[in-house]
Design a protein around this motif. Structure first.
Motif, PDB file in Angstrom:
ATOM      1  N   ASN A 117     -15.852   9.546   6.897  1.00  0.00           N
ATOM      2  CA  ASN A 117     -14.868   9.573   5.807  1.00  0.00           C
ATOM      3  C   ASN A 117     -13.453   9.502   6.358  1.00  0.00           C
ATOM      4  N   SER A 118     -13.224  10.195   7.481  1.00  0.00           N
ATOM      5  CA  SER A 118     -11.889  10.135   8.091  1.00  0.00           C
ATOM      6  C   SER A 118     -11.582   8.718   8.571  1.00  0.00           C
ATOM      7  N   GLN A 119     -12.575   8.048   9.238  1.00  0.00           N
ATOM      8  CA  GLN A 119     -12.371   6.676   9.708  1.00  0.00           C
ATOM      9  C   GLN A 119     -12.169   5.716   8.543  1.00  0.00           C
ATOM     10  N   LEU A 120     -12.908   5.953   7.457  1.00  0.00           N
ATOM     11  CA  LEU A 120     -12.770   5.066   6.291  1.00  0.00           C
ATOM     12  C   LEU A 120     -11.360   5.164   5.715  1.00  0.00           C
ATOM     13  N   ILE A 121     -10.839   6.337   5.682  1.00  0.00           N
ATOM     14  CA  ILE A 121      -9.487   6.512   5.147  1.00  0.00           C
ATOM     15  C   ILE A 121      -8.482   5.751   6.006  1.00  0.00           C
ATOM     16  N   ALA A 149      -9.170   3.128   7.976  1.00  0.00           N
ATOM     17  CA  ALA A 149      -9.428   1.693   7.818  1.00  0.00           C
ATOM     18  C   ALA A 149      -8.840   1.177   6.514  1.00  0.00           C
ATOM     19  N   GLN A 150      -8.948   1.967   5.456  1.00  0.00           N
ATOM     20  CA  GLN A 150      -8.364   1.567   4.169  1.00  0.00           C
ATOM     21  C   GLN A 150      -6.851   1.454   4.272  1.00  0.00           C
ATOM     22  N   ALA A 151      -6.236   2.338   5.010  1.00  0.00           N
ATOM     23  CA  ALA A 151      -4.784   2.265   5.175  1.00  0.00           C
ATOM     24  C   ALA A 151      -4.392   1.036   5.987  1.00  0.00           C
ATOM     25  N   ASP A 152      -5.158   0.734   7.079  1.00  0.00           N
ATOM     26  CA  ASP A 152      -4.854  -0.453   7.887  1.00  0.00           C
ATOM     27  C   ASP A 152      -5.036  -1.714   7.078  1.00  0.00           C
ATOM     28  N   ALA A 153      -6.099  -1.785   6.287  1.00  0.00           N
ATOM     29  CA  ALA A 153      -6.358  -2.981   5.479  1.00  0.00           C
ATOM     30  C   ALA A 153      -5.257  -3.165   4.451  1.00  0.00           C
ATOM     31  N   ALA A 154      -4.811  -2.102   3.876  1.00  0.00           N
ATOM     32  CA  ALA A 154      -3.742  -2.214   2.876  1.00  0.00           C
ATOM     33  C   ALA A 154      -2.452  -2.703   3.528  1.00  0.00           C
ATOM     34  N   ARG A 155      -2.159  -2.176   4.728  1.00  0.00           N
ATOM     35  CA  ARG A 155      -0.937  -2.594   5.406  1.00  0.00           C
ATOM     36  C   ARG A 155      -1.013  -4.064   5.811  1.00  0.00           C
ATOM     37  N   ALA A 156      -2.185  -4.491   6.360  1.00  0.00           N
ATOM     38  CA  ALA A 156      -2.348  -5.892   6.756  1.00  0.00           C
ATOM     39  C   ALA A 156      -2.293  -6.818   5.563  1.00  0.00           C
ATOM     40  N   SER A 157      -2.880  -6.412   4.468  1.00  0.00           N
ATOM     41  CA  SER A 157      -2.868  -7.239   3.263  1.00  0.00           C
ATOM     42  C   SER A 157      -1.440  -7.405   2.753  1.00  0.00           C
ATOM     43  N   ALA A 158      -0.642  -6.349   2.839  1.00  0.00           N
ATOM     44  CA  ALA A 158       0.733  -6.442   2.364  1.00  0.00           C
ATOM     45  C   ALA A 158       1.539  -7.414   3.223  1.00  0.00           C
ATOM     46  N   ARG A 159       1.392  -7.357   4.554  1.00  0.00           N
ATOM     47  CA  ARG A 159       2.142  -8.283   5.410  1.00  0.00           C
ATOM     48  C   ARG A 159       1.706  -9.730   5.191  1.00  0.00           C
ATOM     49  N   TYR A 160       0.404  -9.907   5.100  1.00  0.00           N
ATOM     50  CA  TYR A 160      -0.117 -11.269   4.906  1.00  0.00           C
ATOM     51  C   TYR A 160       0.388 -11.859   3.588  1.00  0.00           C
ATOM     52  N   ASN A 161       0.300 -11.119   2.544  1.00  0.00           N
ATOM     53  CA  ASN A 161       0.743 -11.625   1.232  1.00  0.00           C
ATOM     54  C   ASN A 161       2.237 -11.913   1.228  1.00  0.00           C
ATOM     55  N   GLU A 166      -8.382  -9.809   7.556  1.00  0.00           N
ATOM     56  CA  GLU A 166      -9.832 -10.025   7.455  1.00  0.00           C
ATOM     57  C   GLU A 166     -10.582  -9.050   8.363  1.00  0.00           C
ATOM     58  N   VAL A 167     -10.026  -8.782   9.537  1.00  0.00           N
ATOM     59  CA  VAL A 167     -10.694  -7.855  10.468  1.00  0.00           C
ATOM     60  C   VAL A 167     -10.730  -6.434   9.871  1.00  0.00           C
ATOM     61  N   THR A 168      -9.591  -5.948   9.359  1.00  0.00           N
ATOM     62  CA  THR A 168      -9.547  -4.579   8.800  1.00  0.00           C
ATOM     63  C   THR A 168     -10.430  -4.462   7.567  1.00  0.00           C
ATOM     64  N   GLN A 169     -10.490  -5.552   6.815  1.00  0.00           N
ATOM     65  CA  GLN A 169     -11.346  -5.530   5.618  1.00  0.00           C
ATOM     66  C   GLN A 169     -12.806  -5.449   6.004  1.00  0.00           C
ATOM     67  N   SER A 170     -13.204  -6.168   7.048  1.00  0.00           N
ATOM     68  CA  SER A 170     -14.596  -6.117   7.512  1.00  0.00           C
ATOM     69  C   SER A 170     -14.935  -4.736   8.053  1.00  0.00           C
ATOM     70  N   ARG A 171     -13.979  -4.124   8.753  1.00  0.00           N
ATOM     71  CA  ARG A 171     -14.219  -2.781   9.292  1.00  0.00           C
ATOM     72  C   ARG A 171     -14.384  -1.762   8.154  1.00  0.00           C
ATOM     73  N   GLU A 172     -13.594  -1.881   7.098  1.00  0.00           N
ATOM     74  CA  GLU A 172     -13.709  -0.964   5.953  1.00  0.00           C
ATOM     75  C   GLU A 172     -15.069  -1.092   5.298  1.00  0.00           C
ATOM     76  N   GLN A 173     -15.546  -2.320   5.126  1.00  0.00           N
ATOM     77  CA  GLN A 173     -16.855  -2.524   4.500  1.00  0.00           C
ATOM     78  C   GLN A 173     -17.969  -1.963   5.369  1.00  0.00           C
ATOM     79  N   SER A 174     -17.815  -2.102   6.664  1.00  0.00           N
ATOM     80  CA  SER A 174     -18.836  -1.564   7.568  1.00  0.00           C
ATOM     81  C   SER A 174     -18.900  -0.036   7.484  1.00  0.00           C
ATOM     82  N   LEU A 175     -17.726   0.567   7.420  1.00  0.00           N
ATOM     83  CA  LEU A 175     -17.701   2.039   7.317  1.00  0.00           C
ATOM     84  C   LEU A 175     -18.320   2.519   5.996  1.00  0.00           C
ATOM     85  N   ARG A 176     -18.083   1.789   4.933  1.00  0.00           N
ATOM     86  CA  ARG A 176     -18.648   2.176   3.641  1.00  0.00           C
ATOM     87  C   ARG A 176     -20.175   2.139   3.700  1.00  0.00           C
TER      88      ARG A 176
END
Length: 771
Positions: A266-270, A272-284, A371-381
């Motif tokens: 759960n700690s890692q998922l949290i 990963a979710q933060a990293d994915a959100a940050r990467a998504s914001a920069r990409y967009n 894409e990498v952070t998103q894949s890591r989040e799905q794996s943790l889930r």
């Protein structure tokens, strides 16, 4: 015939009282002085009774001790300090101590320790007069009720002594303190001190015994509970461990392994979710800039470079701005076609293309990171979902495990608590300390506590004064008689003609003193103090012309002359409410006064039912008023004349057989009576008619048409006010002709007591100096 008219509504009118409507102090003081004799006598009787009570009452001695209830005395023997008691708890403790001191158990202990079971002073104390009366009353009541087992006299000597001790002991709290005062009353002062001392010792011993017995009982009970709790706590702990081993519920740091793993995921998922959100914001952000084209991308390169912290874009952006500034200067100076301006423009376009390409590269890189952070989040889930399924089964087992562990913990805590209590109870058995101490030792009393002589005498005097005041009040409430001239004016609305002193009483009365003084001035001895004959009572105004009696009749004559002025001859009736009020004496003396003053006066005895005036004549007349009215004789032939006063008297001759004429009212209203009066008016100045009382007969009412006026005679202190008021109300023809009211048979020595301060009755002694 002339008649004096008076409004009937004025007959019963009362005078206005100008005094205080709440309390008239003058009248109150006068009432107290009037009844001072009965008040003093009653107070004296009560004081004598109080003295008799003191003489016959056995003196009682009281010895007292004081006990302080102090819980601090036993605190040092306790391992834990008890909380401070509240006010209600302290009051309850003191009330309980009071009841213990009053109890039969403590009384029996005192009896046993002091050996009072055979003490005669305790068992058969000397009885005082009030005790004898109480015993007699109790015995009288006991005749009608069966004896009960609670009676002290029925039990044995020990129980009787204890019951009697309870009756003699008084226990009460001293103010709002924690001190209890115990006192014992006894005819023997030594015994009183012994019993009080015995009670204090017995109470302290009882407290020690109660603490020891309570601690001992608690220790035995706690020991039994400890054995049972120890076995149950051990069994619960073993059952919890066995269940954990059977279900593989291993744990580290107090938690299951699956729970720890789930917590890490759960700690890692949290994260990963933060990293994915940050990467998504920069990409967009970069993708939006690129989609706007090269020119807009160059303009927005500042925001992109600030967010990405890329030094390449910053350097290119700096070059671009510098070239653009130089181009503007050349163009402004030499024009847009200048070769240098054209070269700077081509250089600016090249730098802009480099900036756009760099931003495209960064956009692609941020897309890969996203894409990498998103894949890591799905794996943790997916990993959490797998671990959660395994942990669910373990949690179901943990519910039962926690229940077993809680039960084992509770039993262990309960066992420890009972163990502490057991140790504390064991320690308290060895500390013989009571939560009370004696702060005032009982001493041998040197003087009796009861009866208190000063208090008894003072209370007797006060009660006597209260009883006397009550009797005086009752007598005053029963005072409904004529006492003062103001009573005549207020109750009847009539004129008061004055007081006629009481005649024929002891020689100390004012009239007799005046007559004696008059006799001495004339050189004659004073008359003997014997009862005055009735014949002499009709001549009082002639024998004592300077007396209050004669002066009052002169006032009556003056009032009559004023009211009936202008009439050459006056017919005046003398009436009263009841027989025996002295109207005949008043009529005779009033007529004698008129005759002595030189007026031609005729006195007619018209009381045909009871002709007292006629009976005084010697010799007895053979014919009189009745015969004259009937026409048998001429009325002038029946008249007797007094040679001294020249008073003419028309008597009533007694009937031969002694009977009373049955129709007296018809005789007085007959034409013959009117003819006699008309003839008498031609000869006499005054015609005084002695009439029968108004209350019992109607003779006066029948005669009222012939009279010019009436003088109403009221006996002082005997005739009720209500009676006269009712009679005058019922006879308006008589009330309208009343010339005034005479208060007859007045006790001049008591008259001043009924007068208010400043009333003329207070000065009667001063008035006597003129008589």
């Amino acid at each position: 015939m002339h008649q004096r008219t008076i409004p009937l509504n004025g007959v019963l009118s009362r005078e206005k009282d100008d005094s205080d409507s709440f309390i008239d102090l003058d009248r109150l003081l006068a009432a107290v002085l009037r009844r001072a004799g009965i008040i003093t006598l009653t107070a004296a009787i009560f004081v004598v009774l109080g003295i008799a009570y003191l003489v016959f009452t056995t003196p009682i001695y009281t010895s007292m001790t004081q006990i302080l209830l102090d819980e601090n005395l036993s605190r040092f023997a306790q391992e834990e300090q008890t909380p401070v008691q509240g006010k209600q708890q302290a009051d309850t403790q003191i009330s309980s101590a009071v009841e213990i001191l009053k109890s039969n158990k403590l009384a029996l202990r005192v009896v046993d320790e002091l050996g009072l079971a055979n003490n005669e002073t305790v068992l058969n104390p000397p009885k005082s007069l009030p005790s004898v009366i109480k015993t007699w009353l109790r015995g009288s009541v006991g005749l009608f009720s069966a004896a009960t087992a609670d009676d002290p006299a029925i039990g044995d000597a020990r129980q009787k002594a204890a019951a009697l001790l309870q009756q003699g002991v008084t226990v009460e709290r001293v103010g709002r303190s924690s001190v209890v005062a115990l006192s014992y009353r006894s005819p023997d002062p030594q015994l009183a001190a012994r019993v009080a001392k015995g009670y204090s010792n017995a109470y302290l011993a009882d407290q020690l015994n109660a603490n020891f017995e309570a601690a001992e009982r608690a220790s035995v009970w706690l020991q039994e509970r400890l054995d049972s709790l120890r076995e149950r706590a051990q069994a619960a702990s073993l059952e919890a461990e066995r269940y954990k081993a059977e279900n593989g519920l291993t744990s580290a740091r107090g938690e299951l392994m699956s729970e720890q793993q789930l917590s890490d995921l759960n700690s890692q998922l949290i994260i990963a979710q933060a990293d994915a959100a940050r990467a998504s914001a920069r990409y967009n952000q970069f993708k939006a800039i690129i989609d706007q084209g090269r020119d807009n991308a160059v303009k927005n390169a500042t925001a992109a470079s600030g967010d990405s912290d890329n030094t390449v874009i910053q350097d290119l952006r700096t070059r671009y701005l510098s070239i653009e500034r130089r181009e503007k200067d050349i163009t402004a100076s030499f024009g847009a076609d200048h070769p240098q301006a054209v070269a700077l423009k081509a250089e600016k376009d090249d730098v802009a293309q480099q900036i756009f390409q760099e931003m495209q590269r960064l956009t692609e890189r941020y897309r890969n990171e996203f894409e990498v952070t998103q894949s890591r989040e799905q794996s943790l889930r997916k990993s959490i979902e797998g671990v959660t399924g395994k942990n669910s089964e373990a949690n179901q087992s943990m519910v039962r495990l926690r229940e077993l562990e809680q039960r084992a913990t509770a039993l262990k805590s309960l066992y420890q608590s009972y163990l502490d209590r057991y140790e504390q109870a064991s320690q308290q058995q060895s500390f013989p300390i009571a939560e009370a101490r004696v702060i005032s030792e009982p001493g041998v009393p040197v003087s009796p506590s009861s009866p208190k002589k000063t208090l008894v005498l003072a209370l007797s005097a006060v009660l006597g004064l209260m009883a006397g005041g009550t009797l005086a009040f009752v007598q005053e409430m029963q005072e409904r008689y004529f006492r003062l001239e103001s009573d005549v004016r207020s109750a009847l609305g009539q004129t008061s003609l004055g007081y006629l002193p009481l005649v024929g009483a002891t020689p100390e009365k004012p009239l007799h003193r005046l007559r004696a003084a008059l006799g001495r001035r004339r050189g004659h001895p004073a008359p003997p103090p014997a009862h005055m004959p009735l014949e002499r009572m009709t001549r009082i105004v002639l024998d004592t012309p300077r007396s209050a009696f004669a002066e009052t009749l002169r006032n009556a004559k003056l009032a009559t002359d004023i009211v009936l002025q202008g009439r050459p001859s006056r017919v005046i009736g003398i009436v009263s409410a009841m027989p025996g009020e002295g109207k005949t004496t008043v009529a005779a003396n009033f007529a004698a006064l008129l005759a002595a003053s030189g007026k031609k006066t005729l006195l007619i005895d018209a009381d045909l039912r009871n002709p007292k005036l006629s009976r005084m004549l010697k010799p007895v007349p053979k014919a009189g008023l009745v015969e004259a009215v009937l026409g048998d004789i001429t009325w002038t032939n029946a008249v007797r004349v007094d040679q001294q006063s020249k008073l003419a008297v028309l008597p009533v001759a007694p009937r031969p057989n002694g009977d009373i004429h049955p129709h007296t009212n018809e005789l007085l209203a007959a034409p013959g009576m009117a003819s006699i009066l008309e003839n008498a008016r031609q000869i006499f100045d005054y015609v005084i008619v002695d009439l029968a009382p108004i209350g019992p007969v109607v003779d006066a009412k029948a005669f009222s048409a012939h009279a010019d006026g009436f003088i109403y005679v009221v006996e002082w202190g005997k005739t009720p006010i209500r009676l006269v008021t009712d009679l005058l109300t019922a006879e308006p023809h008589i009330a309208a002709k009343v010339l005034g009211v005479l208060l007859n048979k007045t006790d001049m020595t008591q008259l001043a007591k009924y007068s208010d301060f400043g009333g003329q009755e207070k000065f009667r002694r001063e008035y006597d100096k003129y008589y």
